[in-house]
Structure formats: structure tokens, C-alpha cells
Motif scaffolding. Structure first.
Motif, PDB file in Angstrom:
ATOM      1  N   ILE A   1       1.516  28.700 -32.364  1.00  4.81           N
ATOM      2  CA  ILE A   1       2.242  29.619 -31.496  1.00  4.81           C
ATOM      3  C   ILE A   1       3.531  28.987 -30.964  1.00  4.81           C
ATOM      4  N   GLU A   2       4.678  29.564 -31.395  1.00  2.63           N
ATOM      5  CA  GLU A   2       5.978  29.114 -30.865  1.00  2.63           C
ATOM      6  C   GLU A   2       6.273  29.837 -29.553  1.00  2.63           C
ATOM      7  N   TRP A   3       7.042  29.211 -28.709  1.00  2.00           N
ATOM      8  CA  TRP A   3       7.392  29.756 -27.387  1.00  2.00           C
ATOM      9  C   TRP A   3       6.139  30.073 -26.579  1.00  2.00           C
ATOM     10  N   ALA A   4       5.153  29.176 -26.682  1.00  5.24           N
ATOM     11  CA  ALA A   4       3.896  29.368 -25.969  1.00  5.24           C
ATOM     12  C   ALA A   4       4.131  29.447 -24.461  1.00  5.24           C
ATOM     13  N   GLU A   5       5.209  28.843 -23.988  1.00  4.97           N
ATOM     14  CA  GLU A   5       5.474  28.856 -22.536  1.00  4.97           C
ATOM     15  C   GLU A   5       5.702  30.282 -22.020  1.00  4.97           C
ATOM     16  N   HIS A   6       6.030  31.230 -22.934  1.00  5.51           N
ATOM     17  CA  HIS A   6       6.216  32.615 -22.512  1.00  5.51           C
ATOM     18  C   HIS A   6       4.900  33.355 -22.253  1.00  5.51           C
ATOM     19  N   ALA A   7       3.788  32.733 -22.608  1.00  2.19           N
ATOM     20  CA  ALA A   7       2.487  33.399 -22.401  1.00  2.19           C
ATOM     21  C   ALA A   7       1.822  32.971 -21.104  1.00  2.19           C
ATOM     22  N   GLY A   8       2.448  32.092 -20.373  1.00  2.00           N
ATOM     23  CA  GLY A   8       1.946  31.677 -19.069  1.00  2.00           C
ATOM     24  C   GLY A   8       0.503  31.235 -19.117  1.00  2.00           C
ATOM     25  N   ALA A   9      -0.286  31.757 -18.186  1.00  2.00           N
ATOM     26  CA  ALA A   9      -1.679  31.307 -18.024  1.00  2.00           C
ATOM     27  C   ALA A   9      -2.634  32.043 -18.963  1.00  2.00           C
ATOM     28  N   TYR A  10      -2.095  32.891 -19.850  1.00  2.00           N
ATOM     29  CA  TYR A  10      -2.976  33.667 -20.731  1.00  2.00           C
ATOM     30  C   TYR A  10      -3.523  32.861 -21.905  1.00  2.00           C
ATOM     31  N   LEU A  11      -2.934  31.699 -22.145  1.00  2.00           N
ATOM     32  CA  LEU A  11      -3.371  30.920 -23.297  1.00  2.00           C
ATOM     33  C   LEU A  11      -4.555  30.024 -22.924  1.00  2.00           C
ATOM     34  N   PRO A  12      -5.420  29.718 -23.898  1.00  2.03           N
ATOM     35  CA  PRO A  12      -6.592  28.879 -23.611  1.00  2.03           C
ATOM     36  C   PRO A  12      -6.196  27.480 -23.123  1.00  2.03           C
ATOM     37  N   ASP A  13      -7.026  26.914 -22.256  1.00  2.00           N
ATOM     38  CA  ASP A  13      -6.770  25.563 -21.739  1.00  2.00           C
ATOM     39  C   ASP A  13      -6.910  24.518 -22.841  1.00  2.00           C
ATOM     40  N   THR A  14      -7.792  24.796 -23.797  1.00  4.47           N
ATOM     41  CA  THR A  14      -8.093  23.823 -24.841  1.00  4.47           C
ATOM     42  C   THR A  14      -7.183  24.064 -26.040  1.00  4.47           C
ATOM     43  N   HIS A  15      -6.275  23.108 -26.290  1.00  3.34           N
ATOM     44  CA  HIS A  15      -5.302  23.269 -27.379  1.00  3.34           C
ATOM     45  C   HIS A  15      -4.546  21.958 -27.581  1.00  3.34           C
ATOM     46  N   LEU A  16      -3.795  21.898 -28.655  1.00  3.70           N
ATOM     47  CA  LEU A  16      -2.836  20.794 -28.840  1.00  3.70           C
ATOM     48  C   LEU A  16      -1.452  21.314 -28.493  1.00  3.70           C
ATOM     49  N   SER A  17      -0.808  20.644 -27.556  1.00  4.05           N
ATOM     50  CA  SER A  17       0.563  21.006 -27.211  1.00  4.05           C
ATOM     51  C   SER A  17       1.528  20.099 -27.978  1.00  4.05           C
ATOM     52  N   ILE A  18       2.537  20.709 -28.590  1.00  9.09           N
ATOM     53  CA  ILE A  18       3.617  19.919 -29.201  1.00  9.09           C
ATOM     54  C   ILE A  18       4.926  20.387 -28.582  1.00  9.09           C
ATOM     55  N   ALA A  19       5.502  19.522 -27.766  1.00  8.01           N
ATOM     56  CA  ALA A  19       6.759  19.842 -27.087  1.00  8.01           C
ATOM     57  C   ALA A  19       7.884  19.145 -27.838  1.00  8.01           C
ATOM     58  N   MET A  20       8.880  19.929 -28.251  1.00  9.39           N
ATOM     59  CA  MET A  20       9.997  19.361 -29.013  1.00  9.39           C
ATOM     60  C   MET A  20      11.260  19.362 -28.162  1.00  9.39           C
ATOM     61  N   ARG A  21      11.998  18.298 -28.295  1.00  6.82           N
ATOM     62  CA  ARG A  21      13.205  18.147 -27.479  1.00  6.82           C
ATOM     63  C   ARG A  21      14.358  17.687 -28.366  1.00  6.82           C
ATOM     64  N   TYR A  22      15.526  18.224 -28.104  1.00  6.52           N
ATOM     65  CA  TYR A  22      16.749  17.934 -28.854  1.00  6.52           C
ATOM     66  C   TYR A  22      17.328  16.588 -28.390  1.00  6.52           C
ATOM     67  N   LEU A  23      17.565  15.668 -29.320  1.00  6.00           N
ATOM     68  CA  LEU A  23      18.226  14.407 -28.954  1.00  6.00           C
ATOM     69  C   LEU A  23      19.687  14.446 -29.380  1.00  6.00           C
ATOM     70  N   ASP A  24      19.896  14.755 -30.669  1.00 10.11           N
ATOM     71  CA  ASP A  24      21.256  15.043 -31.146  1.00 10.11           C
ATOM     72  C   ASP A  24      21.136  15.970 -32.345  1.00 10.11           C
ATOM     73  N   GLU A  25      22.208  16.170 -33.075  1.00 13.40           N
ATOM     74  CA  GLU A  25      22.222  17.188 -34.133  1.00 13.40           C
ATOM     75  C   GLU A  25      21.059  17.085 -35.119  1.00 13.40           C
ATOM     76  N   THR A  26      20.646  15.850 -35.401  1.00 10.40           N
ATOM     77  CA  THR A  26      19.583  15.681 -36.395  1.00 10.40           C
ATOM     78  C   THR A  26      18.333  14.992 -35.834  1.00 10.40           C
ATOM     79  N   LYS A  27      18.360  14.603 -34.588  1.00  7.44           N
ATOM     80  CA  LYS A  27      17.197  13.887 -34.019  1.00  7.44           C
ATOM     81  C   LYS A  27      16.472  14.734 -32.971  1.00  7.44           C
ATOM     82  N   ARG A  28      15.124  14.683 -33.067  1.00  9.78           N
ATOM     83  CA  ARG A  28      14.285  15.424 -32.130  1.00  9.78           C
ATOM     84  C   ARG A  28      13.165  14.514 -31.655  1.00  9.78           C
TER      85      ARG A  28
END
Ligand SMILES: Nc1ncnc2c1ncn2[C@@H]1O[C@H](COP(=O)(O)OP(=O)(O)O)[C@@H](O)[C@H]1O
Ligand SMILES: [Mg+2]
Length: 174
Positions: A123-150
């Protein structure tokens, strides 16, 4: 008491950070993770538009042995893929909640039924589902470092996902 107990990593022993240097590397990380997934797994991906969530999902779906083409489900909300039938009969559900106006809408689109069955949900943009998503899951948070690095941060919630991250860590770093 050993000194290691005061080390900050001890507080979050299962959290795993990667730096990806290219789209191809993000794809490979996804492929490797996909090889470790099993029926019932739920992965929540967060991070800004264009950070590489769909790119990672492409890798995960390939790692699950699916020949299906992965596209961004931003308009249809949920795409379905089928893994290699020699390995599994489960489905892969790929959702994008970017356009969700209200978290409770995920009940209207039936997403809660998808993660309650023995399939895989990405599920992409899981943060838009607020508290409706199950507590048990794997979270993968991606962050932009530069044009090609994350930066990819894997945070497991629940013992199944702690085991998953630990196994994946061994595979990735030996
Ligand atoms: N290290 C990287 N990992 C993933 N994507 C990257 C990376 N570097 C550049 N990109 C580019 O960023 C874009 C990511 O797009 P996409 O996966 O659709 O993002 P999202 O689904 O998060 O909106 C692609 O054009 C991809 O080529
Ligand atoms: Mg996307």
C-alpha cells in the motif's frame, strides 16, 4: 549491565536503513524483499511523490515471481497481480491511497477485506489511511536524498515482520 544496553540501536533492534543509489538498486532491494514475503503479509509504503514507492513495488512483485506489469494504481486505487502459480495461488494487491479524500474511504473500496485474507498487500501513501490500517505490518518509509539517492527505512510492527526484517538483513548484509 553491559554498556551495549544504552546504545540507541538497542531500542530499535529490528529497524533497517538502506541507501539506494539508483532506480535499479531500489528494484533489486524490492526483488530481494519479495523473495521473503509470504501469504498474509502487509507492507505500508510512505514518502513523497516520486520518491520511488512504485519502483520498489515493481521489484517486490518480480521477487514474488510475478510476470505481471506493475503500474501506478493512483487512479484505480488498487491493482492486482498474480505470483508465479508454481509457487503460490495468492494474489498481490497494490494500492495507492494518494487520492483518498478521507481515511474512512478505505472501507468503501474494500481494502480492509484485502488485508484480512491470505494475500499480499502493498500500500502506497499508507499515511492517508490514518488509524484504519492494521497495527501489524512492515513499514517502509522512503526519503529523497538527491536526484538518484533515496533512504529506505524498514520498521517492523509485530513479530512476523521483525523476523522478516531480520532474515532480510542477513540476506542483504551477510
Ligand atoms: N534511488 C532511486 N530509487 C527509486 N527511484 C529513483 C531513484 N533515483 C531516481 N529515481 C526515480 O524516481 C522516480 C520514482 O518514481 P515512482 O516509483 O513512481 O515514485 P512514487 O511511487 O514514490 O511516487 C522514478 O522516475 C525513478 O526513476
Ligand atoms: Mg507510486
Amino acid at each position: 549491565m553491559s554498556s551495549s544496553q544504552s546504545h540507541p540501536n538497542v531500542l530499535t533492534p529490528h529497524v533497517l536503513d538502506f541507501i539506494s543509489h539508483s532506480p535499479a538498486q531500489t528494484l533489486r532491494i524490492g526483488q530481494r524483499l519479495g523473495e521473503y514475503l509470504q501469504a498474509g503479509d502487509l507492507i505500508l509504503l510512505s514518502g513523497d511523490l516520486g520518491v520511488g514507492k512504485t519502483q520498489l513495488v515493481k521489484g517486490i512483485v518480480q521477487g514474488l515471481g510475478s510476470p505481471d506489469l506493475v503500474t501506478s494504481p493512483s487512479f484505480v486505487l488498487v491493482n492486482q497481480y498474480t505470483p508465479d502459480p508454481r509457487w503460490s495461488r495468492m494474489q498481490i494487491h497494490h494500492a495507492d491511497l494518494y487520492r483518498l479524500a478521507d481515511p474512512s474511504e478505505i472501507l468503501n473500496i474494500g481494502l480492509d477485506e484485502l488485508w484480512n485474507q491470505q494475500d499480499i498487500c502493498l500500500i502506497e501513501w499508507a499515511e492517508h489511511a490514518g488509524a484504519y490500517l492494521p497495527d501489524t505490518h512492515l513499514s517502509i518509509a522512503m526519503r529523497y536524498l538527491d536526484e538518484t539517492k533515496r533512504v529506505l527505512r524498514f520498521t517492523p510492527h509485530g513479530s512476523r515482520y521483525e523476523q522478516l526484517v531480520d532474515a532480510f538483513k542477513v540476506a542483504a548484509f551477510g
